[in-house]
Design a protein around this motif. Structure first.
Motif, PDB file in Angstrom:
ATOM      1  N   THR A 101      36.124 -57.410 -11.517  1.00 14.06           N
ATOM      2  CA  THR A 101      35.688 -58.659 -10.883  1.00 14.06           C
ATOM      3  C   THR A 101      34.604 -59.377 -11.676  1.00 14.06           C
ATOM      4  O   THR A 101      34.638 -60.594 -11.828  1.00 14.06           O
ATOM      5  CB  THR A 101      35.173 -58.362  -9.454  1.00 14.06           C
ATOM      6  OG1 THR A 101      36.184 -57.652  -8.733  1.00 14.06           O
ATOM      7  CG2 THR A 101      34.831 -59.641  -8.715  1.00 14.06           C
ATOM      8  N   VAL A 102      33.632 -58.603 -12.165  1.00 14.29           N
ATOM      9  CA  VAL A 102      32.493 -59.175 -12.890  1.00 14.29           C
ATOM     10  C   VAL A 102      32.632 -58.958 -14.394  1.00 14.29           C
ATOM     11  O   VAL A 102      32.339 -59.839 -15.196  1.00 14.29           O
ATOM     12  CB  VAL A 102      31.157 -58.570 -12.387  1.00 14.29           C
ATOM     13  CG1 VAL A 102      29.968 -59.139 -13.158  1.00 14.29           C
ATOM     14  CG2 VAL A 102      30.986 -58.807 -10.886  1.00 14.29           C
ATOM     15  N   GLY A 103      33.077 -57.766 -14.781  1.00 13.73           N
ATOM     16  CA  GLY A 103      33.175 -57.433 -16.213  1.00 13.73           C
ATOM     17  C   GLY A 103      31.874 -56.855 -16.724  1.00 13.73           C
ATOM     18  O   GLY A 103      31.282 -55.969 -16.116  1.00 13.73           O
ATOM     19  N   PHE A 104      31.404 -57.380 -17.858  1.00  8.82           N
ATOM     20  CA  PHE A 104      30.145 -56.946 -18.449  1.00  8.82           C
ATOM     21  C   PHE A 104      28.999 -57.314 -17.509  1.00  8.82           C
ATOM     22  O   PHE A 104      29.025 -58.385 -16.913  1.00  8.82           O
ATOM     23  CB  PHE A 104      29.963 -57.638 -19.807  1.00  8.82           C
ATOM     24  CG  PHE A 104      28.703 -57.277 -20.524  1.00  8.82           C
ATOM     25  CD1 PHE A 104      28.615 -56.111 -21.258  1.00  8.82           C
ATOM     26  CD2 PHE A 104      27.585 -58.098 -20.448  1.00  8.82           C
ATOM     27  CE1 PHE A 104      27.446 -55.771 -21.909  1.00  8.82           C
ATOM     28  CE2 PHE A 104      26.420 -57.774 -21.090  1.00  8.82           C
ATOM     29  CZ  PHE A 104      26.344 -56.603 -21.829  1.00  8.82           C
ATOM     30  N   PRO A 105      27.994 -56.480 -17.312  1.00 11.46           N
ATOM     31  CA  PRO A 105      27.666 -55.238 -18.011  1.00 11.46           C
ATOM     32  C   PRO A 105      28.239 -53.971 -17.384  1.00 11.46           C
ATOM     33  O   PRO A 105      28.000 -52.870 -17.882  1.00 11.46           O
ATOM     34  CB  PRO A 105      26.138 -55.212 -17.942  1.00 11.46           C
ATOM     35  CG  PRO A 105      25.831 -55.873 -16.643  1.00 11.46           C
ATOM     36  CD  PRO A 105      26.875 -56.942 -16.467  1.00 11.46           C
ATOM     37  N   PHE A 106      29.021 -54.109 -16.285  1.00 10.57           N
ATOM     38  CA  PHE A 106      29.562 -52.918 -15.623  1.00 10.57           C
ATOM     39  C   PHE A 106      30.506 -52.148 -16.532  1.00 10.57           C
ATOM     40  O   PHE A 106      30.695 -50.943 -16.371  1.00 10.57           O
ATOM     41  CB  PHE A 106      30.252 -53.318 -14.319  1.00 10.57           C
ATOM     42  CG  PHE A 106      29.308 -53.903 -13.312  1.00 10.57           C
ATOM     43  CD1 PHE A 106      28.500 -53.091 -12.542  1.00 10.57           C
ATOM     44  CD2 PHE A 106      29.193 -55.274 -13.168  1.00 10.57           C
ATOM     45  CE1 PHE A 106      27.600 -53.627 -11.631  1.00 10.57           C
ATOM     46  CE2 PHE A 106      28.307 -55.821 -12.253  1.00 10.57           C
ATOM     47  CZ  PHE A 106      27.501 -54.992 -11.489  1.00 10.57           C
ATOM     48  N   THR A 107      31.100 -52.836 -17.507  1.00 10.92           N
ATOM     49  CA  THR A 107      32.002 -52.187 -18.451  1.00 10.92           C
ATOM     50  C   THR A 107      31.268 -51.243 -19.408  1.00 10.92           C
ATOM     51  O   THR A 107      31.910 -50.504 -20.142  1.00 10.92           O
ATOM     52  CB  THR A 107      32.763 -53.252 -19.251  1.00 10.92           C
ATOM     53  OG1 THR A 107      31.831 -54.214 -19.768  1.00 10.92           O
ATOM     54  CG2 THR A 107      33.787 -53.967 -18.371  1.00 10.92           C
ATOM     55  N   CYS A 108      29.942 -51.263 -19.378  1.00 12.70           N
ATOM     56  CA  CYS A 108      29.158 -50.349 -20.230  1.00 12.70           C
ATOM     57  C   CYS A 108      29.048 -48.949 -19.635  1.00 12.70           C
ATOM     58  O   CYS A 108      28.603 -48.023 -20.312  1.00 12.70           O
ATOM     59  CB  CYS A 108      27.738 -50.887 -20.441  1.00 12.70           C
ATOM     60  SG  CYS A 108      27.668 -52.421 -21.356  1.00 12.70           S
ATOM     61  N   ILE A 109      29.412 -48.791 -18.374  1.00 14.09           N
ATOM     62  CA  ILE A 109      29.202 -47.515 -17.678  1.00 14.09           C
ATOM     63  C   ILE A 109      30.515 -46.754 -17.563  1.00 14.09           C
ATOM     64  O   ILE A 109      31.492 -47.275 -17.016  1.00 14.09           O
ATOM     65  CB  ILE A 109      28.623 -47.757 -16.275  1.00 14.09           C
ATOM     66  CG1 ILE A 109      27.276 -48.468 -16.374  1.00 14.09           C
ATOM     67  CG2 ILE A 109      28.478 -46.441 -15.510  1.00 14.09           C
ATOM     68  CD1 ILE A 109      26.660 -48.811 -15.053  1.00 14.09           C
ATOM     69  N   PRO A 110      30.564 -45.513 -18.042  1.00 10.49           N
ATOM     70  CA  PRO A 110      31.773 -44.705 -17.867  1.00 10.49           C
ATOM     71  C   PRO A 110      31.804 -44.094 -16.464  1.00 10.49           C
ATOM     72  O   PRO A 110      30.828 -43.479 -16.025  1.00 10.49           O
ATOM     73  CB  PRO A 110      31.623 -43.614 -18.936  1.00 10.49           C
ATOM     74  CG  PRO A 110      30.142 -43.477 -19.124  1.00 10.49           C
ATOM     75  CD  PRO A 110      29.547 -44.827 -18.861  1.00 10.49           C
ATOM     76  N   ALA A 111      32.900 -44.271 -15.767  1.00  7.99           N
ATOM     77  CA  ALA A 111      33.013 -43.732 -14.407  1.00  7.99           C
ATOM     78  C   ALA A 111      32.889 -42.211 -14.380  1.00  7.99           C
ATOM     79  O   ALA A 111      32.410 -41.641 -13.397  1.00  7.99           O
ATOM     80  CB  ALA A 111      34.334 -44.172 -13.786  1.00  7.99           C
TER      81      ALA A 111
END
Length: 199
Positions: free
Chosen positions: A71-81
């Protein structure tokens, strides 16, 4: 970009307000941007991720994180689940705080300045909610016949109370289904709270 607007980072990747080495992307300070999410999408995703991985913290955190990545993209894409896998079974099986709360709380802390207040509210809700809800009927593996209130945020209290009342093994597929519903319900509640505050 001038030296005063771009900071070279040596040996520290992903530090808030710093550039991620080699990417030219700056990780912003917290809280990160939030966009309104669909609680039912997160509920189902939390259920599936928990059931398929037998991991409550991973299920709740990844349901929120992956949806924010889409939905938002970066910076959440920096975190590995996968970093949230340690919280299974009340933190590496110790039966302490339920992973559904722990995982949801981690994501709340990323997006909400008043995260102490929000996580406290989530824990109080969890401790008094009759789990599981009836909102998983379209995709769950088992029908929920027993609802229990833990009166506690602890994994062990929630799980053993359910096992005693349901007369089911706490290592059965029915238990996995029940805990996956708890994860979905808790992650969905976190979304409802965040949507009300930030959405």
């Amino acid at each position: 970009m001038s030296s005063d607007t771009k900071v070279a980072v040596s040996g520290v990747e992903g530090a808030a307000g710093q550039y991620i080495q080699g990417t030219g992307l700056a990780v912003p300070p917290l809280p990160w941007p939030y966009k309104k999410l669909d609680p039912e999408v997160v509920r189902r995703r939390g259920y599936e991720l928990c059931f398929n991985n037998d991991n409550c913290m991973y299920g709740s955190a990844a349901a929120l994180l992956l949806t924010l990545q889409e939905t938002v993209g970066f910076p959440f894409t920096c975190i590995p689940a996968d970093m949230f896998r340690y919280g299974a079974g009340g933190v590496v099986g110790w039966g302490t705080v339920c992973g559904a709360i722990n995982g949801s709380g981690a994501i709340i802390a990323l997006v909400c300045k008043e995260y102490f207040e929000v996580i406290r509210e989530l824990m109080a809700w969890y401790a008094t909610y009759p789990f599981p809800s009836d909102k998983h009927g379209a995709y769950c593996r088992f029908e929920s016949k027993v609802k229990t209130i833990a009166y506690s945020p602890l994994c062990s209290d929630s799980l053993f109370k359910w096992g005693a009342e349901a007369k089911e093994s706490i290592r059965s597929d029915i238990q996995k289904d029940r805990c996956a519903k708890v994860v979905g319900d808790t992650a969905a509640r976190a979304v409802e709270m965040l949507n009300a505050r930030l959405g």
